[in-house]
Scaffold this active site. Structure first.
Site, PDB file in Angstrom:
ATOM      1  N   CYS A   7       0.830  -1.192   0.000  1.00  0.00           N
ATOM      2  CA  CYS A   7       0.000   0.000   0.000  1.00  0.00           C
ATOM      3  C   CYS A   7       0.869   1.248   0.000  1.00  0.00           C
ATOM      4  CB  CYS A   7      -0.896   0.033   1.243  1.00  0.00           C
ATOM      5  SG  CYS A   7      -1.984  -1.386   1.419  1.00  0.00           S
ATOM      6  N   CYS A 231      12.624  -4.094   4.125  1.00  0.00           N
ATOM      7  CA  CYS A 231      12.237  -4.998   3.033  1.00  0.00           C
ATOM      8  C   CYS A 231      13.083  -4.746   1.788  1.00  0.00           C
ATOM      9  CB  CYS A 231      10.763  -4.807   2.702  1.00  0.00           C
ATOM     10  SG  CYS A 231      10.207  -5.772   1.278  1.00  0.00           S
ATOM     11  N   ASP A 340      13.908  -8.337 -12.421  1.00  0.00           N
ATOM     12  CA  ASP A 340      14.359  -8.399 -11.035  1.00  0.00           C
ATOM     13  C   ASP A 340      14.082  -9.740 -10.387  1.00  0.00           C
ATOM     14  OD1 ASP A 340      11.636  -8.249 -10.644  1.00  0.00           O
ATOM     15  OD2 ASP A 340      11.643  -6.184  -9.974  1.00  0.00           O
ATOM     16  N   CYS A 426      15.504  -7.436   5.504  1.00  0.00           N
ATOM     17  CA  CYS A 426      14.743  -8.677   5.616  1.00  0.00           C
ATOM     18  C   CYS A 426      14.928  -9.499   4.348  1.00  0.00           C
ATOM     19  CB  CYS A 426      13.257  -8.380   5.830  1.00  0.00           C
ATOM     20  SG  CYS A 426      12.251  -9.868   5.957  1.00  0.00           S
ATOM     21  N   CYS A 429      12.030 -13.806   2.150  1.00  0.00           N
ATOM     22  CA  CYS A 429      11.485 -14.411   0.929  1.00  0.00           C
ATOM     23  C   CYS A 429      12.531 -15.217   0.160  1.00  0.00           C
ATOM     24  CB  CYS A 429      10.873 -13.346   0.018  1.00  0.00           C
ATOM     25  SG  CYS A 429      11.935 -11.937  -0.297  1.00  0.00           S
TER      26      CYS A 429
END
Length: 440
Positions: A7, A231, A340, A426, A429
Protein backbone atom coordinates in the site's frame (compact mmCIF):
# COMPACT_ATOMS: atom_id res chain seq x y z
CA UNK A 1 3.48 -12.39 -12.62
CA UNK A 2 5.26 -10.01 -10.29
CA UNK A 3 5.15 -9.70 -6.53
CA UNK A 4 2.05 -8.04 -5.14
CA UNK A 5 2.46 -4.51 -3.94
CA UNK A 6 1.31 -3.57 -0.48
CA UNK A 7 0.00 0.00 0.00
CA UNK A 8 0.89 3.66 -0.12
CA UNK A 9 0.09 6.22 2.58
CA UNK A 10 0.12 10.02 2.55
CA UNK A 11 -0.70 12.66 5.18
CA UNK A 12 -0.37 16.41 5.47
CA UNK A 13 -0.88 19.51 7.57
CA UNK A 14 -0.94 22.44 5.15
CA UNK A 15 -1.08 26.22 5.45
CA UNK A 16 -4.22 26.66 3.37
CA UNK A 17 -7.60 24.96 3.44
CA UNK A 18 -6.87 22.58 0.58
CA UNK A 19 -5.28 19.47 2.12
CA UNK A 20 -7.50 17.29 -0.08
CA UNK A 21 -5.77 18.40 -3.31
CA UNK A 22 -2.29 17.83 -1.86
CA UNK A 23 -3.27 14.35 -0.71
CA UNK A 24 -4.89 13.47 -4.03
CA UNK A 25 -1.80 14.46 -5.98
CA UNK A 26 0.49 12.72 -3.49
CA UNK A 27 -1.51 9.51 -3.85
CA UNK A 28 -1.29 9.72 -7.63
CA UNK A 29 2.52 9.69 -7.26
CA UNK A 30 2.19 6.59 -5.08
CA UNK A 31 -0.18 4.80 -7.46
CA UNK A 32 2.48 2.17 -8.23
CA UNK A 33 2.08 0.91 -4.66
CA UNK A 34 -1.56 -0.10 -5.10
CA UNK A 35 -4.26 0.11 -7.73
CA UNK A 36 -7.26 -1.59 -6.14
CA UNK A 37 -8.67 1.31 -4.15
CA UNK A 38 -7.96 4.84 -2.99
CA UNK A 39 -9.28 7.02 -0.21
CA UNK A 40 -8.90 10.40 1.47
CA UNK A 41 -10.06 11.61 4.86
CA UNK A 42 -9.65 15.38 5.29
CA UNK A 43 -11.08 18.29 7.24
CA UNK A 44 -10.36 20.43 10.27
CA UNK A 45 -12.66 19.78 13.23
CA UNK A 46 -15.10 17.75 11.13
CA UNK A 47 -13.60 14.98 8.96
CA UNK A 48 -15.09 13.82 5.70
CA UNK A 49 -14.14 10.57 3.97
CA UNK A 50 -14.14 9.63 0.28
CA UNK A 51 -12.96 6.19 -0.81
CA UNK A 52 -13.75 3.65 -3.49
CA UNK A 53 -12.28 0.89 -5.59
CA UNK A 54 -10.22 2.01 -8.59
CA UNK A 55 -7.30 4.27 -9.42
CA UNK A 56 -6.80 7.69 -7.84
CA UNK A 57 -7.91 9.43 -11.04
CA UNK A 58 -11.09 7.32 -11.10
CA UNK A 59 -12.06 7.49 -7.43
CA UNK A 60 -11.76 11.29 -7.17
CA UNK A 61 -12.99 12.20 -10.66
CA UNK A 62 -15.70 14.89 -10.52
CA UNK A 63 -15.50 14.89 -6.71
CA UNK A 64 -15.92 18.22 -4.96
CA UNK A 65 -12.75 18.75 -2.87
CA UNK A 66 -13.04 18.27 0.86
CA UNK A 67 -12.21 21.43 2.79
CA UNK A 68 -9.71 21.41 5.62
CA UNK A 69 -6.04 21.96 6.39
CA UNK A 70 -5.06 18.39 7.25
CA UNK A 71 -5.86 14.79 6.41
CA UNK A 72 -4.62 11.37 5.36
CA UNK A 73 -4.87 9.23 2.24
CA UNK A 74 -4.24 5.68 1.06
CA UNK A 75 -3.83 3.58 -2.08
CA UNK A 76 -4.31 -0.13 -1.60
CA UNK A 77 -3.34 -3.54 -2.75
CA UNK A 78 -4.75 -6.20 -0.43
CA UNK A 79 -2.11 -8.30 1.30
CA UNK A 80 -4.82 -9.76 3.51
CA UNK A 81 -8.60 -9.59 3.32
CA UNK A 82 -10.42 -9.05 0.02
CA UNK A 83 -10.76 -6.25 -2.49
CA UNK A 84 -14.23 -4.93 -1.64
CA UNK A 85 -14.77 -1.25 -0.90
CA UNK A 86 -15.45 -2.15 2.74
CA UNK A 87 -11.71 -2.82 3.06
CA UNK A 88 -10.60 0.39 1.33
CA UNK A 89 -8.75 2.87 3.54
CA UNK A 90 -8.58 5.22 5.40
CA UNK A 91 -10.90 4.18 8.23
CA UNK A 92 -12.65 6.95 10.15
CA UNK A 93 -14.54 6.74 13.42
CA UNK A 94 -16.13 8.89 16.12
CA UNK A 95 -14.69 8.19 19.56
CA UNK A 96 -16.13 10.03 22.54
CA UNK A 97 -17.71 12.47 20.03
CA UNK A 98 -14.33 13.21 18.44
CA UNK A 99 -13.12 12.17 15.00
CA UNK A 100 -10.12 9.96 14.30
CA UNK A 101 -8.88 8.35 11.09
CA UNK A 102 -6.14 5.84 10.24
CA UNK A 103 -4.29 4.41 7.21
CA UNK A 104 -1.65 1.70 7.29
CA UNK A 105 1.01 0.05 5.16
CA UNK A 106 2.20 -3.39 6.25
CA UNK A 107 0.77 -6.53 7.82
CA UNK A 108 -0.04 -7.62 11.37
CA UNK A 109 -2.41 -10.58 10.96
CA UNK A 110 -1.93 -14.10 9.59
CA UNK A 111 -5.67 -14.47 8.99
CA UNK A 112 -6.38 -13.69 5.33
CA UNK A 113 -9.94 -12.66 6.20
CA UNK A 114 -8.78 -9.94 8.59
CA UNK A 115 -8.28 -6.29 7.74
CA UNK A 116 -5.03 -5.30 9.45
CA UNK A 117 -5.79 -1.60 9.62
CA UNK A 118 -9.18 -2.16 11.20
CA UNK A 119 -7.57 -4.49 13.74
CA UNK A 120 -4.99 -1.84 14.64
CA UNK A 121 -7.62 0.90 14.86
CA UNK A 122 -10.02 -1.12 17.01
CA UNK A 123 -7.19 -2.10 19.33
CA UNK A 124 -6.09 1.51 19.77
CA UNK A 125 -9.67 2.67 20.45
CA UNK A 126 -10.33 -0.10 22.98
CA UNK A 127 -7.07 0.03 24.91
CA UNK A 128 -6.42 3.78 25.01
CA UNK A 129 -10.09 4.37 25.85
CA UNK A 130 -10.20 8.15 25.87
CA UNK A 131 -10.99 10.95 23.40
CA UNK A 132 -8.52 11.09 20.46
CA UNK A 133 -7.53 14.64 21.44
CA UNK A 134 -6.01 13.10 24.57
CA UNK A 135 -4.13 10.29 22.81
CA UNK A 136 -0.40 10.73 23.35
CA UNK A 137 2.51 9.31 21.36
CA UNK A 138 3.26 7.20 24.41
CA UNK A 139 -0.31 5.81 24.46
CA UNK A 140 -0.18 4.91 20.78
CA UNK A 141 3.31 3.42 20.71
CA UNK A 142 2.75 1.40 23.89
CA UNK A 143 -0.45 -0.09 22.47
CA UNK A 144 1.15 -1.01 19.14
CA UNK A 145 4.22 -2.63 20.73
CA UNK A 146 2.07 -4.55 23.20
CA UNK A 147 -0.18 -6.00 20.50
CA UNK A 148 1.77 -5.96 17.24
CA UNK A 149 5.46 -6.07 18.15
CA UNK A 150 6.27 -8.64 15.44
CA UNK A 151 4.22 -6.99 12.72
CA UNK A 152 5.02 -4.48 9.99
CA UNK A 153 3.24 -1.15 10.34
CA UNK A 154 3.88 2.26 8.96
CA UNK A 155 0.80 4.10 10.16
CA UNK A 156 -0.60 7.60 9.70
CA UNK A 157 -3.48 8.96 11.77
CA UNK A 158 -5.60 12.09 11.71
CA UNK A 159 -6.52 13.10 15.24
CA UNK A 160 -8.08 16.41 16.33
CA UNK A 161 -5.83 19.21 14.99
CA UNK A 162 -2.82 16.92 14.45
CA UNK A 163 -1.29 14.20 12.32
CA UNK A 164 0.49 11.17 13.80
CA UNK A 165 2.96 8.92 11.99
CA UNK A 166 4.54 5.82 13.50
CA UNK A 167 6.81 3.03 12.27
CA UNK A 168 7.24 -0.49 13.65
CA UNK A 169 10.29 -1.51 15.65
CA UNK A 170 11.93 -3.35 12.73
CA UNK A 171 11.35 -0.69 10.06
CA UNK A 172 9.92 -3.04 7.41
CA UNK A 173 8.17 -0.32 5.36
CA UNK A 174 9.38 3.19 4.51
CA UNK A 175 7.91 6.39 5.94
CA UNK A 176 9.23 9.87 5.04
CA UNK A 177 8.56 13.31 6.57
CA UNK A 178 8.77 16.45 4.46
CA UNK A 179 8.93 20.07 5.62
CA UNK A 180 7.93 22.29 2.71
CA UNK A 181 6.81 25.83 1.96
CA UNK A 182 3.24 24.53 1.68
CA UNK A 183 3.19 22.69 5.01
CA UNK A 184 4.28 19.37 6.50
CA UNK A 185 3.81 15.98 4.87
CA UNK A 186 4.23 12.23 5.44
CA UNK A 187 4.41 9.59 2.71
CA UNK A 188 5.55 6.07 1.93
CA UNK A 189 8.09 7.45 -0.56
CA UNK A 190 9.68 10.84 -1.11
CA UNK A 191 8.64 10.80 -4.78
CA UNK A 192 5.21 11.82 -3.43
CA UNK A 193 6.70 15.21 -2.45
CA UNK A 194 7.72 15.95 -6.04
CA UNK A 195 5.55 19.05 -6.59
CA UNK A 196 6.36 20.69 -3.25
CA UNK A 197 8.80 23.50 -2.45
CA UNK A 198 10.84 21.27 -0.17
CA UNK A 199 12.90 22.59 2.73
CA UNK A 200 13.90 19.27 4.29
CA UNK A 201 13.11 15.54 4.11
CA UNK A 202 13.61 13.31 7.17
CA UNK A 203 13.19 9.55 7.19
CA UNK A 204 11.18 8.12 10.08
CA UNK A 205 13.29 5.24 11.34
CA UNK A 206 12.41 1.95 13.03
CA UNK A 207 10.94 2.56 16.47
CA UNK A 208 10.18 6.24 15.80
CA UNK A 209 6.97 8.25 15.74
CA UNK A 210 6.11 11.81 14.77
CA UNK A 211 3.45 14.30 15.82
CA UNK A 212 2.57 17.18 13.48
CA UNK A 213 0.44 20.16 14.47
CA UNK A 214 -0.27 23.43 12.72
CA UNK A 215 2.84 25.16 14.05
CA UNK A 216 5.34 22.44 14.95
CA UNK A 217 6.49 18.85 14.66
CA UNK A 218 8.24 16.41 16.97
CA UNK A 219 9.93 13.07 16.28
CA UNK A 220 10.30 10.70 19.23
CA UNK A 221 12.20 7.44 19.62
CA UNK A 222 9.77 5.15 21.39
CA UNK A 223 11.82 1.95 21.00
CA UNK A 224 15.55 1.33 20.62
CA UNK A 225 15.66 -1.23 17.82
CA UNK A 226 18.66 -3.58 18.07
CA UNK A 227 18.45 -4.42 14.38
CA UNK A 228 16.19 -3.63 11.45
CA UNK A 229 14.38 -5.73 8.84
CA UNK A 230 14.01 -3.32 5.94
CA UNK A 231 12.24 -5.00 3.03
CA UNK A 232 14.67 -5.60 0.15
CA UNK A 233 11.86 -5.68 -2.39
CA UNK A 234 11.00 -2.07 -1.62
CA UNK A 235 14.25 -1.23 -3.41
CA UNK A 236 14.39 -4.15 -5.86
CA UNK A 237 10.93 -3.63 -7.30
CA UNK A 238 8.19 -1.78 -5.45
CA UNK A 239 9.47 1.78 -5.16
CA UNK A 240 9.60 4.52 -7.75
CA UNK A 241 13.17 4.80 -9.12
CA UNK A 242 13.10 8.51 -8.18
CA UNK A 243 12.66 7.68 -4.49
CA UNK A 244 15.31 7.56 -1.80
CA UNK A 245 14.83 5.82 1.55
CA UNK A 246 16.48 3.24 3.82
CA UNK A 247 19.59 5.39 3.21
CA UNK A 248 19.73 4.35 -0.45
CA UNK A 249 18.69 5.80 -3.80
CA UNK A 250 16.35 3.34 -5.52
CA UNK A 251 17.65 3.93 -9.07
CA UNK A 252 21.29 3.59 -8.04
CA UNK A 253 20.53 0.41 -6.07
CA UNK A 254 18.95 -1.28 -9.08
CA UNK A 255 21.74 -0.06 -11.33
CA UNK A 256 24.34 -1.58 -8.99
CA UNK A 257 22.51 -4.92 -8.90
CA UNK A 258 22.61 -5.02 -12.69
CA UNK A 259 26.33 -4.26 -12.70
CA UNK A 260 27.04 -7.05 -10.23
CA UNK A 261 24.89 -9.45 -12.24
CA UNK A 262 26.94 -8.68 -15.35
CA UNK A 263 30.25 -8.97 -13.50
CA UNK A 264 29.24 -12.50 -12.42
CA UNK A 265 28.26 -13.49 -15.97
CA UNK A 266 30.35 -14.57 -18.93
CA UNK A 267 27.81 -14.98 -21.69
CA UNK A 268 28.23 -13.36 -25.09
CA UNK A 269 25.11 -11.93 -26.65
CA UNK A 270 23.91 -9.35 -29.16
CA UNK A 271 21.49 -7.32 -27.10
CA UNK A 272 20.25 -6.75 -23.54
CA UNK A 273 16.47 -6.35 -23.31
CA UNK A 274 14.74 -5.34 -20.03
CA UNK A 275 11.33 -6.50 -18.93
CA UNK A 276 9.65 -3.11 -18.68
CA UNK A 277 9.65 -1.42 -16.32
CA UNK A 278 10.83 -3.72 -13.55
CA UNK A 279 14.05 -4.79 -15.25
CA UNK A 280 15.04 -1.47 -16.83
CA UNK A 281 17.45 -0.06 -14.24
CA UNK A 282 19.24 -3.38 -13.73
CA UNK A 283 19.49 -3.80 -17.52
CA UNK A 284 21.20 -0.41 -17.82
CA UNK A 285 23.77 -1.49 -15.23
CA UNK A 286 24.23 -4.88 -16.88
CA UNK A 287 24.78 -3.27 -20.27
CA UNK A 288 27.32 -0.79 -18.89
CA UNK A 289 29.52 -3.54 -17.43
CA UNK A 290 29.06 -6.20 -20.11
CA UNK A 291 29.43 -3.70 -23.00
CA UNK A 292 26.48 -5.43 -24.66
CA UNK A 293 24.09 -2.78 -26.04
CA UNK A 294 20.71 -2.42 -24.39
CA UNK A 295 17.57 -1.81 -26.43
CA UNK A 296 13.89 -1.65 -25.55
CA UNK A 297 12.75 -4.76 -27.36
CA UNK A 298 9.51 -5.10 -25.39
CA UNK A 299 7.15 -2.14 -25.45
CA UNK A 300 4.60 -1.67 -22.72
CA UNK A 301 1.09 -1.91 -24.11
CA UNK A 302 -1.03 -0.84 -21.13
CA UNK A 303 -0.30 1.13 -17.99
CA UNK A 304 -0.90 -1.69 -15.56
CA UNK A 305 1.24 -4.37 -13.93
CA UNK A 306 0.11 -7.97 -13.55
CA UNK A 307 1.19 -8.28 -9.91
CA UNK A 308 -1.30 -5.56 -8.92
CA UNK A 309 -4.24 -7.72 -9.98
CA UNK A 310 -5.40 -10.14 -7.25
CA UNK A 311 -7.02 -12.86 -9.36
CA UNK A 312 -4.69 -15.31 -11.13
CA UNK A 313 -6.81 -15.33 -14.30
CA UNK A 314 -6.69 -11.54 -14.50
CA UNK A 315 -2.91 -11.56 -13.97
CA UNK A 316 -2.42 -14.03 -16.83
CA UNK A 317 -4.64 -12.04 -19.17
CA UNK A 318 -2.69 -8.86 -18.48
CA UNK A 319 0.66 -10.62 -18.81
CA UNK A 320 -0.26 -11.66 -22.33
CA UNK A 321 -1.54 -8.26 -23.42
CA UNK A 322 0.78 -5.68 -21.94
CA UNK A 323 3.91 -6.24 -24.08
CA UNK A 324 4.48 -5.58 -27.77
CA UNK A 325 7.70 -6.98 -29.30
CA UNK A 326 9.94 -4.63 -31.27
CA UNK A 327 10.94 -7.15 -33.93
CA UNK A 328 13.74 -5.06 -35.42
CA UNK A 329 15.54 -5.32 -32.05
CA UNK A 330 14.78 -9.02 -31.57
CA UNK A 331 15.10 -10.74 -34.94
CA UNK A 332 18.16 -13.00 -35.38
CA UNK A 333 19.59 -11.82 -32.05
CA UNK A 334 21.02 -13.66 -29.07
CA UNK A 335 19.16 -11.93 -26.24
CA UNK A 336 19.79 -11.40 -22.54
CA UNK A 337 16.39 -10.76 -20.95
CA UNK A 338 16.71 -8.89 -17.64
CA UNK A 339 14.19 -8.72 -14.80
CA UNK A 340 14.36 -8.40 -11.04
CA UNK A 341 12.59 -11.63 -10.11
CA UNK A 342 10.30 -14.46 -11.11
CA UNK A 343 7.40 -15.40 -8.85
CA UNK A 344 4.94 -17.76 -10.54
CA UNK A 345 6.61 -17.55 -13.94
CA UNK A 346 3.45 -16.51 -15.79
CA UNK A 347 4.91 -13.42 -17.43
CA UNK A 348 8.43 -14.75 -18.02
CA UNK A 349 7.26 -17.90 -19.78
CA UNK A 350 5.06 -15.85 -22.07
CA UNK A 351 7.80 -13.29 -22.81
CA UNK A 352 10.33 -15.98 -23.64
CA UNK A 353 7.90 -17.51 -26.13
CA UNK A 354 7.08 -14.05 -27.51
CA UNK A 355 10.75 -13.29 -28.16
CA UNK A 356 11.28 -16.56 -29.99
CA UNK A 357 8.13 -16.01 -32.05
CA UNK A 358 9.54 -12.59 -32.95
CA UNK A 359 12.70 -14.12 -34.38
CA UNK A 360 15.15 -14.38 -31.46
CA UNK A 361 17.98 -16.90 -31.92
CA UNK A 362 18.47 -17.46 -28.18
CA UNK A 363 16.92 -16.07 -25.00
CA UNK A 364 18.96 -16.09 -21.78
CA UNK A 365 17.18 -14.90 -18.63
CA UNK A 366 19.05 -12.97 -15.94
CA UNK A 367 17.55 -11.94 -12.56
CA UNK A 368 18.88 -9.15 -10.32
CA UNK A 369 17.55 -10.74 -7.10
CA UNK A 370 18.00 -14.27 -5.70
CA UNK A 371 15.30 -16.90 -6.16
CA UNK A 372 12.11 -16.31 -4.15
CA UNK A 373 11.42 -19.47 -2.17
CA UNK A 374 9.40 -18.32 0.84
CA UNK A 375 6.24 -16.43 1.75
CA UNK A 376 6.09 -13.04 3.46
CA UNK A 377 4.45 -12.29 6.80
CA UNK A 378 5.00 -8.53 6.69
CA UNK A 379 3.00 -7.05 3.85
CA UNK A 380 3.92 -8.65 0.50
CA UNK A 381 1.33 -10.99 -0.94
CA UNK A 382 3.17 -14.25 -1.69
CA UNK A 383 0.32 -16.67 -0.96
CA UNK A 384 2.17 -19.98 -0.49
CA UNK A 385 5.43 -21.71 -1.29
CA UNK A 386 3.79 -24.09 -3.76
CA UNK A 387 2.97 -21.20 -6.10
CA UNK A 388 6.60 -20.03 -6.26
CA UNK A 389 8.09 -21.26 -9.51
CA UNK A 390 11.63 -21.91 -8.23
CA UNK A 391 10.32 -24.30 -5.57
CA UNK A 392 8.90 -26.50 -8.32
CA UNK A 393 12.32 -26.98 -9.97
CA UNK A 394 15.05 -26.06 -7.45
CA UNK A 395 17.63 -25.45 -10.17
CA UNK A 396 18.35 -22.73 -12.71
CA UNK A 397 18.75 -25.30 -15.51
CA UNK A 398 15.39 -26.98 -14.92
CA UNK A 399 13.61 -23.63 -14.55
CA UNK A 400 15.15 -22.34 -17.78
CA UNK A 401 13.92 -25.43 -19.60
CA UNK A 402 10.39 -24.96 -18.24
CA UNK A 403 10.35 -21.30 -19.29
CA UNK A 404 11.66 -22.20 -22.74
CA UNK A 405 14.89 -20.22 -22.33
CA UNK A 406 18.37 -21.21 -23.46
CA UNK A 407 19.67 -20.36 -19.98
CA UNK A 408 18.82 -18.66 -16.69
CA UNK A 409 20.92 -17.18 -13.91
CA UNK A 410 20.16 -15.36 -10.66
CA UNK A 411 22.47 -12.88 -8.98
CA UNK A 412 24.61 -14.69 -6.40
CA UNK A 413 23.90 -14.30 -2.70
CA UNK A 414 27.41 -12.92 -2.27
CA UNK A 415 26.78 -10.29 -4.92
CA UNK A 416 23.42 -9.42 -3.42
CA UNK A 417 24.95 -8.88 0.01
CA UNK A 418 27.26 -6.25 -1.46
CA UNK A 419 24.17 -4.06 -1.90
CA UNK A 420 21.94 -5.18 0.99
CA UNK A 421 23.73 -5.80 4.27
CA UNK A 422 22.20 -8.87 5.98
CA UNK A 423 22.03 -7.24 9.42
CA UNK A 424 19.77 -4.43 8.17
CA UNK A 425 17.48 -6.03 5.60
CA UNK A 426 14.74 -8.68 5.62
CA UNK A 427 15.70 -11.65 3.40
CA UNK A 428 12.82 -13.88 4.46
CA UNK A 429 11.48 -14.41 0.93
CA UNK A 430 14.88 -15.82 -0.14
CA UNK A 431 15.16 -18.17 2.83
CA UNK A 432 13.73 -21.53 3.76
CA UNK A 433 13.66 -20.84 7.50
CA UNK A 434 11.33 -17.95 8.39
CA UNK A 435 12.97 -17.40 11.78
CA UNK A 436 16.41 -16.84 10.30
CA UNK A 437 17.34 -13.46 8.84
CA UNK A 438 20.23 -14.65 6.69
CA UNK A 439 20.60 -16.63 3.50
CA UNK A 440 20.41 -20.40 3.81
Amino acid sequence: MKLHEECGIFACMVKNNNAFEYIKYGLSLLQHRGQESAGICAGDFDYKLIKNTGLVCEVFKNIKPLKGNFGIGHVRYSTCSNTDIINAQPFCSQIYRENAAIAHNGNVSLNVNDNDTQIIFNTLIKEIDKPPSDWTLEDISHCLIKNFANGAWSVVMALPERIIGIKDIYGFRPLLFCIAEEGMFLASEDCAFDSLKIHKIIEINAGECIEITKDKWEIKKYYNSVYTKQCVFEHIYFANPASEFFSKNVYQTRLKLGKILAAEDNIRADVVIPVMNSGLNAAIGYSEVSKIPMHLGLKRNINMRSFIQPETEKREQIAQKKYIPVKSVIKNKKIILIDDSIVRGTTMKYLTQLLYESGAKEVHIRLSAPAIINTCLWGIDIPNKEELIYNKFNSETALAEYLGAAGLKYISTEGFKKVFEPDKWCYNCFMENQKNNDFI
